[in-house]
Design a protein around this motif. Sequence first.
Motif, PDB file in Angstrom:
ATOM      1  N   LEU A  94       0.811  -1.165   0.052  1.00 10.75           N
ATOM      2  CA  LEU A  94       0.022   0.069   0.129  1.00 10.75           C
ATOM      3  C   LEU A  94       0.870   1.281   0.135  1.00 10.75           C
ATOM      4  O   LEU A  94       0.768   2.158  -0.754  1.00 10.75           O
ATOM      5  CB  LEU A  94      -1.050   0.013   1.239  1.00 10.75           C
ATOM      6  CG  LEU A  94      -1.792  -1.179   1.389  1.00 10.75           C
ATOM      7  CD1 LEU A  94      -2.651  -1.102   2.571  1.00 10.75           C
ATOM      8  CD2 LEU A  94      -2.608  -1.386   0.283  1.00 10.75           C
ATOM      9  N   SER A 113       1.656   4.780  -3.266  1.00  4.11           N
ATOM     10  CA  SER A 113       1.945   6.136  -3.124  1.00  4.11           C
ATOM     11  C   SER A 113       3.374   6.620  -3.399  1.00  4.11           C
ATOM     12  O   SER A 113       3.474   7.567  -3.896  1.00  4.11           O
ATOM     13  CB  SER A 113       1.358   6.484  -1.706  1.00  4.11           C
ATOM     14  OG  SER A 113       2.117   5.858  -0.785  1.00  4.11           O
ATOM     15  N   GLN A 123      -5.531   5.464  -5.203  1.00  4.76           N
ATOM     16  CA  GLN A 123      -5.544   4.131  -4.672  1.00  4.76           C
ATOM     17  C   GLN A 123      -6.966   3.679  -4.487  1.00  4.76           C
ATOM     18  O   GLN A 123      -7.578   4.252  -3.756  1.00  4.76           O
ATOM     19  CB  GLN A 123      -4.453   4.031  -3.512  1.00  4.76           C
ATOM     20  CG  GLN A 123      -4.460   2.380  -2.931  1.00  4.76           C
ATOM     21  CD  GLN A 123      -3.531   2.284  -1.932  1.00  4.76           C
ATOM     22  OE1 GLN A 123      -3.573   1.425  -1.184  1.00  4.76           O
ATOM     23  NE2 GLN A 123      -2.397   3.037  -1.813  1.00  4.76           N
ATOM     24  N   THR A 169      -1.764  11.602   1.041  1.00  3.67           N
ATOM     25  CA  THR A 169      -1.112  10.963  -0.070  1.00  3.67           C
ATOM     26  C   THR A 169      -0.983   9.486  -0.219  1.00  3.67           C
ATOM     27  O   THR A 169      -0.640   8.724  -1.018  1.00  3.67           O
ATOM     28  CB  THR A 169       0.172  11.661  -0.394  1.00  3.67           C
ATOM     29  OG1 THR A 169       1.255  11.258   0.790  1.00  3.67           O
ATOM     30  CG2 THR A 169       0.004  13.246  -0.638  1.00  3.67           C
ATOM     31  N   GLY A 170      -0.829   8.853   1.194  1.00  9.70           N
ATOM     32  CA  GLY A 170      -0.786   7.493   1.202  1.00  9.70           C
ATOM     33  C   GLY A 170       0.534   7.298   2.062  1.00  9.70           C
ATOM     34  O   GLY A 170       1.356   8.213   2.541  1.00  9.70           O
ATOM     35  N   GLY A 200      -2.722   9.385   5.486  1.00  9.48           N
ATOM     36  CA  GLY A 200      -1.732   9.942   4.568  1.00  9.48           C
ATOM     37  C   GLY A 200      -0.275   9.710   5.041  1.00  9.48           C
ATOM     38  O   GLY A 200       0.304   9.238   4.686  1.00  9.48           O
ATOM     39  N   THR A 219      -7.068   7.733  -0.885  1.00  8.58           N
ATOM     40  CA  THR A 219      -5.687   8.304  -0.938  1.00  8.58           C
ATOM     41  C   THR A 219      -5.168   8.522  -2.232  1.00  8.58           C
ATOM     42  O   THR A 219      -5.415   8.001  -3.312  1.00  8.58           O
ATOM     43  CB  THR A 219      -4.714   7.549  -0.148  1.00  8.58           C
ATOM     44  OG1 THR A 219      -4.325   6.331  -0.741  1.00  8.58           O
ATOM     45  CG2 THR A 219      -5.221   7.538   1.477  1.00  8.58           C
TER      46      THR A 219
END
Length: 437
Positions: free
Chosen positions: A246, A250, A317, A357-358, A382, A421
């Motif tokens: 995950l 990002s 995502q 943003t992840g 994020g 995200t």
Amino acid sequence: MSSSRQHAPRVPAVRHGRLRRSSPWVTGAKIVAGALAVVLVSGASVGAYAVWDVVASSKPSVDLGKTPPPASIDEIKGGVNLLLVGSDSRQGQDPAIFGDPTKETGVLNDVTMLMHISEDHTAATVVSFPRDMFVPIPSCDKPEGGSYPAMASQKINTTLGYGGLPCTVKTVEALTGLDIPYAAEVQFSGVIELSNAVGGVEVCVAQGIADPYTGTYLDAGTHNLQGLAALQFLRTRHGVGDGSDLGRISNQQVFLSSLVRTLQDGKTLSDPTKLFSIAKAAVSNMTLSSSLNNVNTMVQIASALRNIPLSQIVFVQYPNVIVDKPGHNGVDPLPIPAKALFDALKADQHISLTGGTGLGSVVENPETPVDGTATPPATPGGEGGSGAPETPTTGGTETTPPASTDPSTPPAVIELPSSVTGQNAGEQTCSAGNKRK
């Protein structure tokens, strides 16, 4: 976690964690079309040879039974849905780098990305699907005849091995409710050649990256990455965020956003030699659907993308939640925020991200994005969030009036739940490496 493959000592083995490598697959198709468009409009004999050379370099296509190629090179009418798949196959790859292809145990789509261009060509969204997300897989045809049975829950990265590119397309269509007429598959070498052709991509690293699995070691700062270094950066999982796939997604979006900015740079788009090199590198390393394996089609898609502002090229995502139970090493889809996302795309509404943003990236300067637009501050999930997004009870929130048939009326903007995200290409983000000083 899947088993590791054995590789030559020169490069650490590719490991099956939660995602694996990625690259400019999404932008790859855009690169091909843009380059061909420039070559075509040159009108010179050299341009004619370049087009022939690029087309002659293409691989055999895959039939999806979709829309036939258009006859003209005018801008494509309506929206576009294009699936880009990154295969982990070693067939045809350099064994000194990627290992012995005869020892390959299976083919996985380690990267699956869907690019949606809105009907009015004012926005483009790229959705990344986590490789270890459990989803229903429909019945898919076997290459040798017959079919595989449908499965209620299986990892999405197995679809390429079950029924090839058409099976991955069918699975994503069922998951998103979108019709996908165009698709492309790329291997490791394609990432290397594309990054070389564009002259490298500058990435920002907020904290240093140290990943012995991919051989990626980068200090904090800005780096121009191309060739094998670009591929390893995109593959790194252990070196960013919490070490999960995950976080890798990002981190890949940091690279892809920078790549889009590089391609929109006048120095790239005005250089026919560089554009030709990019086009040939992409086409010769991609397997295209028969609906996409056509110069006119690629030029049309490029025309639809050329005027989209950076702030409206959004990488997201697919919303998911980590499930911790025996025999379930992966993530499950979050249906409510996913519905909000794809309802917005189907209605051609612009989207606004609220979820940060992840895990694998951070916003470098929230006050000053690349294109000058305001950037919302990162929220949990994020910048260093838990990785298990909170399930919202409602869908997206509309922040402007619904889209009108009047072309002068701006499209509606939908604020997505915080469990979605990502970033837009106008945001300057940096990789959140795990090498802390």
